[in-house]
Design an enzyme around this catalytic site. Structure first.
Site, mmCIF file in Angstrom:
data_model
loop_
_atom_site.group_PDB
_atom_site.id
_atom_site.type_symbol
_atom_site.label_atom_id
_atom_site.label_comp_id
_atom_site.label_asym_id
_atom_site.label_seq_id
_atom_site.Cartn_x
_atom_site.Cartn_y
_atom_site.Cartn_z
ATOM 1 N N CYS A 34 13.570 -47.025 47.526
ATOM 2 C CA CYS A 34 13.723 -47.042 48.989
ATOM 3 C C CYS A 34 13.970 -48.413 49.590
ATOM 4 O O CYS A 34 14.255 -48.514 50.786
ATOM 5 C CB CYS A 34 12.499 -46.408 49.650
ATOM 6 S SG CYS A 34 11.017 -47.443 49.603
ATOM 7 N N CYS A 39 11.233 -51.970 46.154
ATOM 8 C CA CYS A 39 11.225 -50.662 45.505
ATOM 9 C C CYS A 39 12.670 -50.259 45.246
ATOM 10 O O CYS A 39 13.501 -50.278 46.158
ATOM 11 C CB CYS A 39 10.536 -49.636 46.411
ATOM 12 S SG CYS A 39 10.589 -47.958 45.755
ATOM 13 N N CYS A 69 0.760 -54.111 36.682
ATOM 14 C CA CYS A 69 1.670 -53.950 35.558
ATOM 15 C C CYS A 69 2.753 -52.965 36.008
ATOM 16 O O CYS A 69 2.502 -51.765 36.111
ATOM 17 C CB CYS A 69 0.878 -53.414 34.362
ATOM 18 S SG CYS A 69 1.833 -53.238 32.867
ATOM 19 N N CYS A 101 7.669 -44.647 49.967
ATOM 20 C CA CYS A 101 8.294 -43.418 49.442
ATOM 21 C C CYS A 101 7.463 -42.720 48.373
ATOM 22 O O CYS A 101 7.878 -41.698 47.845
ATOM 23 C CB CYS A 101 9.694 -43.721 48.911
ATOM 24 S SG CYS A 101 9.732 -44.731 47.410
ATOM 25 N N CYS A 156 4.648 -46.907 45.605
ATOM 26 C CA CYS A 156 5.249 -47.502 46.799
ATOM 27 C C CYS A 156 4.695 -46.760 48.012
ATOM 28 O O CYS A 156 4.750 -45.527 48.068
ATOM 29 C CB CYS A 156 6.764 -47.359 46.745
ATOM 30 S SG CYS A 156 7.599 -47.842 48.276
#
Length: 138
Positions: free
Chosen positions: A54, A51, A125, A103, A100
């Site tokens: 984070c 991510c 996607c 976060c 995510c």
């Protein structure tokens, strides 16, 4: 299903200091980058996709495949708890948003039953701008 609270919680001002304006728009405001413009759309580099907000591990290159849809596509997250899925009724369609788990940043959407020859018949996607690729060590 979205869990109640993300592990990483920052104010909008704190996110704006951490992310550039385009990253903030996609990750924190559920924007979308234009198709075929993202840095990871066609990459074949082995590694882990984290991510961008984070640093949590989200996807691995071993689950990435060519869908020719304009965004990086994966058939499965790195860990079943790495992402959260929730209904998205924006843009006049019913889709499944991918966040995510660490976060709650927007990553993209997941689609099923499109007929890709993958083990899960799913296509995560994902916006390139939501990810950071950490290449595998040689």
């Amino acid at each position: 299903m979205t869990s109640s609270q993300p592990k990483v919680q920052l104010s909008d001002d704190e996110w704006r200091k951490k992310l550039n304006p385009q990253e903030f728009d996609v990750l924190r405001r559920a924007g979308t980058e234009r198709p075929f413009t993202g840095e990871y759309t066609d990459t074949k580099t082995a590694g882990v996709y984290q991510c961008r907000a984070c640093g949590a591990e989200l996807f691995r290159s071993t689950e990435k495949f060519e869908s020719h849809c304009g965004w990086p596509s994966f058939f499965d997250p790195a860990d079943s708890d790495a992402v959260i899925l929730r209904p998205d009724h924006s843009m006049g369609a019913i889709r499944t948003e991918v966040l995510c788990a660490n976060c709650h940043s927007h990553l993209g959407h997941v689609f099923e039953g499109e007929g890709y020859p993958t083990p899960t018949d799913q296509r995560y996607c994902i916006n390139s701008i939501s990810l950071r690729l950490v290449p595998a060590s040689s």
